[in-house]
Design a protein around this motif. Structure first.
Motif, PDB file in Angstrom:
ATOM      1  N   ASP A 329       0.856  -1.189   0.000  1.00  0.00           N
ATOM      2  CA  ASP A 329       0.000   0.000   0.000  1.00  0.00           C
ATOM      3  C   ASP A 329       0.888   1.233   0.000  1.00  0.00           C
ATOM      4  O   ASP A 329       1.895   1.291   0.731  1.00  0.00           O
ATOM      5  CB  ASP A 329      -0.912  -0.009   1.223  1.00  0.00           C
ATOM      6  CG  ASP A 329      -1.959  -1.103   1.125  1.00  0.00           C
ATOM      7  OD1 ASP A 329      -2.963  -0.888   0.433  1.00  0.00           O
ATOM      8  OD2 ASP A 329      -1.751  -2.181   1.715  1.00  0.00           O
ATOM      9  N   TYR A 399      -1.031  -0.652  -4.137  1.00  0.00           N
ATOM     10  CA  TYR A 399      -2.343  -0.034  -4.006  1.00  0.00           C
ATOM     11  C   TYR A 399      -2.215   1.401  -3.519  1.00  0.00           C
ATOM     12  O   TYR A 399      -1.348   1.736  -2.709  1.00  0.00           O
ATOM     13  CB  TYR A 399      -3.192  -0.805  -2.985  1.00  0.00           C
ATOM     14  CG  TYR A 399      -3.390  -2.267  -3.296  1.00  0.00           C
ATOM     15  CD1 TYR A 399      -4.545  -2.711  -3.922  1.00  0.00           C
ATOM     16  CD2 TYR A 399      -2.418  -3.200  -2.963  1.00  0.00           C
ATOM     17  CE1 TYR A 399      -4.727  -4.068  -4.204  1.00  0.00           C
ATOM     18  CE2 TYR A 399      -2.584  -4.556  -3.246  1.00  0.00           C
ATOM     19  CZ  TYR A 399      -3.746  -4.977  -3.864  1.00  0.00           C
ATOM     20  OH  TYR A 399      -3.921  -6.309  -4.139  1.00  0.00           O
ATOM     21  N   VAL A 508      -2.097   4.111   5.015  1.00  0.00           N
ATOM     22  CA  VAL A 508      -1.824   2.866   4.294  1.00  0.00           C
ATOM     23  C   VAL A 508      -2.433   1.666   5.015  1.00  0.00           C
ATOM     24  O   VAL A 508      -2.890   0.708   4.378  1.00  0.00           O
ATOM     25  CB  VAL A 508      -0.313   2.661   4.040  1.00  0.00           C
ATOM     26  CG1 VAL A 508       0.184   3.636   2.995  1.00  0.00           C
ATOM     27  CG2 VAL A 508       0.498   2.772   5.325  1.00  0.00           C
ATOM     28  N   THR A 511      -6.057   1.580   3.960  1.00  0.00           N
ATOM     29  CA  THR A 511      -6.263   1.036   2.621  1.00  0.00           C
ATOM     30  C   THR A 511      -6.210  -0.489   2.644  1.00  0.00           C
ATOM     31  O   THR A 511      -7.033  -1.170   2.020  1.00  0.00           O
ATOM     32  CB  THR A 511      -5.200   1.582   1.652  1.00  0.00           C
ATOM     33  OG1 THR A 511      -5.137   2.998   1.771  1.00  0.00           O
ATOM     34  CG2 THR A 511      -5.533   1.231   0.219  1.00  0.00           C
ATOM     35  N   ARG A 512      -5.251  -1.027   3.386  1.00  0.00           N
ATOM     36  CA  ARG A 512      -5.159  -2.489   3.501  1.00  0.00           C
ATOM     37  C   ARG A 512      -6.382  -3.046   4.235  1.00  0.00           C
ATOM     38  O   ARG A 512      -6.972  -4.060   3.800  1.00  0.00           O
ATOM     39  CB  ARG A 512      -3.884  -2.879   4.256  1.00  0.00           C
ATOM     40  CG  ARG A 512      -3.787  -4.388   4.489  1.00  0.00           C
ATOM     41  CD  ARG A 512      -2.577  -4.766   5.334  1.00  0.00           C
ATOM     42  NE  ARG A 512      -2.586  -6.213   5.598  1.00  0.00           N
ATOM     43  CZ  ARG A 512      -3.256  -6.783   6.600  1.00  0.00           C
ATOM     44  NH1 ARG A 512      -3.962  -6.023   7.451  1.00  0.00           N
ATOM     45  NH2 ARG A 512      -3.215  -8.097   6.768  1.00  0.00           N
TER      46      ARG A 512
END
Length: 537
Positions: A329, A399, A508, A511-512
């Motif tokens: 990420d 990502y 991050v 996002t994960r």
């Protein structure tokens, strides 16, 4: 008797005039600012608005000093308004080639008031208005009309194309009209804008937007004078407006349709007779005429979700999201247009080990050549993890959330630092971001869900159970933290550096967490549009 009554009449109110900012401001906000502006005394202004204004002021100071070095007449900013008006006229009438800080007398006849960052003598006669703004006004390309900073000499530019900003163009027309009142308008009907980077002036043909200006000016003047009725309606500007608390209460009480379909979409719905969220939720009459953009069926689902207070709605039976054996990420932090100072990463090898956070950064105030070092280190590390995965026969994906910012700074950094150690070429960047291993989670969310409260990461990740450590975390707040972290306004504050690192790591991690939740639990947690259809009907 008549004399006494006349003496008791209230003094005549001054004529209502508007400035260029009114032309692109929310109509209802303009009305409230004009009629009830005194009520805002003591109401805290949005931090992001303050930061952008301060950054723009700092940018103008740099350009002012540069213009002073080129012989510009500087209108003193620390004098009265009348004194600045007189100084502006005196400088122009003396034939000054550049006048900085121009202020104009109010045009009580037509209802204009305003100022202009700079005036430049037009060889064809009169003065051309010039704005100094803190955003980019050109992109690499061709077709723009530009002029050097030191003299008014517009010519076609084979290296730049226009990055259009209607707000700038309308403000230039406004200044041009004020110049015309005192007989100083440039004969060529052109105006200039110095943007971020300040390597040239972008020149606009003011005749191209004169019609738009006249229409907007007439409408906004009528609003300010109380001759045109306005009502609250949600638009993008609302998020930073000090009147939003009052307006939102009215909109929610009325179930106003703009709560789920803001801006031009609300106008199209009202024209079709759809004024409330309830009416939109029950609508079966097809797509309204002049529906501006977006899936109308999705707007109906948004209305149903809003009424039932559902945070997300599944668009289909299954939720799909790209997964890989090795996942990274990425979240970039930048400071306005000055540079990208941090590239944060979270490496998940999907082997049961704890994901590893690592940031590649510089604490030298951007812009700085040290960005090249941190950017090169980030890119080398990312491509190294990609190569390791491929060598091991594993799949790889990186990502981000809403790729436009990351893409912009990946490409800009490659261009700015071209040829420096470890810096990839623009072609290498494009090969990666255009490929399947660069995944935008914002697109994944958009493809799978309808989001009543918005699609921002701060809106969606909490539905997946994620929370940020800092309650003030956000892009606007981080700008202020960064200024303190690097000492823009004094000594650097290392506690703010820690705060920025934690904020970046949480982004991050969010996002994960969102991706894992989408793959494992979203189907069970989130209803479909069909699930909402019955209760809303």
């Amino acid at each position: 008797m008549s004399s006494r009554v006349e003496d008791e009449r209230p003094p005549a109110l001054p004529p209502v005039t508007i400035d260029a900012g009114s032309l692109t401001r929310c109509r209802h906000r303009l009305y409230l600012d004009t009629a009830y502006g005194s009520l805002l005394r003591g109401v805290k202004e949005d931090a992001g608005v303050v930061q952008r204004r301060e950054a723009a002021a700092a940018h103008r100071e740099v350009i002012r000093d540069e213009m002073a070095g080129l012989g510009a007449v500087i209108v003193p900013a620390d004098t009265s308004r009348n004194a600045r008006i007189e100084a502006t006229l005196a400088a122009c009438r003396s034939g000054a080639s550049i006048v900085w800080g121009a202020v104009f007398a109010e045009d009580d006849v037509d209802g204009r008031r305003g100022r202009c960052d700079m005036l430049m003598a037009d060889p064809a006669g009169g003065y051309a208005p010039v704005l100094v703004v803190n955003h980019k006004v050109t992109d690499p390309g061709a077709g723009a009309l530009t002029s050097p900073l030191g003299a008014w000499d517009p010519r076609p530019d084979a290296t730049r194309k226009v990055r259009s900003q209607l707000r700038d163009q309308l403000a230039l027309v406004h200044a041009h009209r004020l110049l015309a009142v005192v007989g100083l308008a440039g004969a060529s009907d052109l105006g200039g804008v110095i943007g971020f980077g300040a390597d040239c002036m972008l020149v606009h043909d003011l005749a191209a937007v004169a019609g738009e200006y006249d229409e907007r000016f007439g409408d906004r003047l009528a609003v300010a004078q109380g001759r045109a009725l306005t009502v609250p309606s949600r638009v993008g500007e609302c998020r930073s407006c000090r009147w939003w608390t009052d307006c939102s209460a009215q909109l929610e009480a009325a179930h106003d349709v703009s709560l789920v379909a803001p801006g031009g979409r609300a106008d199209a719905l009202r024209a079709a007779g759809i004024r409330t969220v309830d009416e939109l939720a029950q609508w079966t009459g097809g797509v309204p005429e002049n529906w501006p953009h977006g899936d109308f069926a999705e707007a109906v689902v948004l209305a149903r979700a809003w009424l039932t207070k559902v945070p997300l709605v599944r668009k289909r039976a299954e939720v799909t999201v790209t997964r890989a054996d090795v996942e990274v990420d990425v979240d970039m932090e930048s400071y306005q247009e000055h540079g990208a100072y941090m590239w944060g990463t979270l490496l998940d090898r999907r082997d049961g080990t704890v994901p590893e956070y690592r940031a590649f950064l510089t604490w030298e105030p951007v812009p700085t050549l040290d960005e090249a070092r941190s950017f090169a280190e980030f890119w080398g590390w990312l491509m190294g993890r990609r190569a390791d995965a491929h060598d091991a026969g594993q799949t790889f994906a990186a990502y981000c959330y809403s790729r436009s910012a990351e893409d912009k700074w990946l490409l800009d950094s490659a261009r700015r630092f071209d040829g420096m150690p470890g810096v990839p070429t623009e072609a290498e960047i494009r090969e990666f971001i255009d490929g399947p291993e660069w995944v935008d989670m914002y697109i994944a969310v958009s493809e799978n869900f309808v989001c009543p409260s918005g699609k921002g990461l701060k809106k969606v990740a909490p539905v997946a159970g994620f929370t940020w450590r800092d309650s003030e975390a956000g892009g606007e707040a981080s700008m202020g933290w960064y200024r303190e972290a690097v000492g823009y306004d004094g000594d650097s504050d290392h506690s703010q550096r820690t705060r920025l690192l934690e904020y970046n790591e949480d982004d991050v991690q969010a996002t994960r967490a969102l991706r894992v939740w989408m793959a494992e639990r979203a189907v069970e947690d989130i209803p479909t549009a069909d699930d909402l259809r019955g209760p809303a009907a």
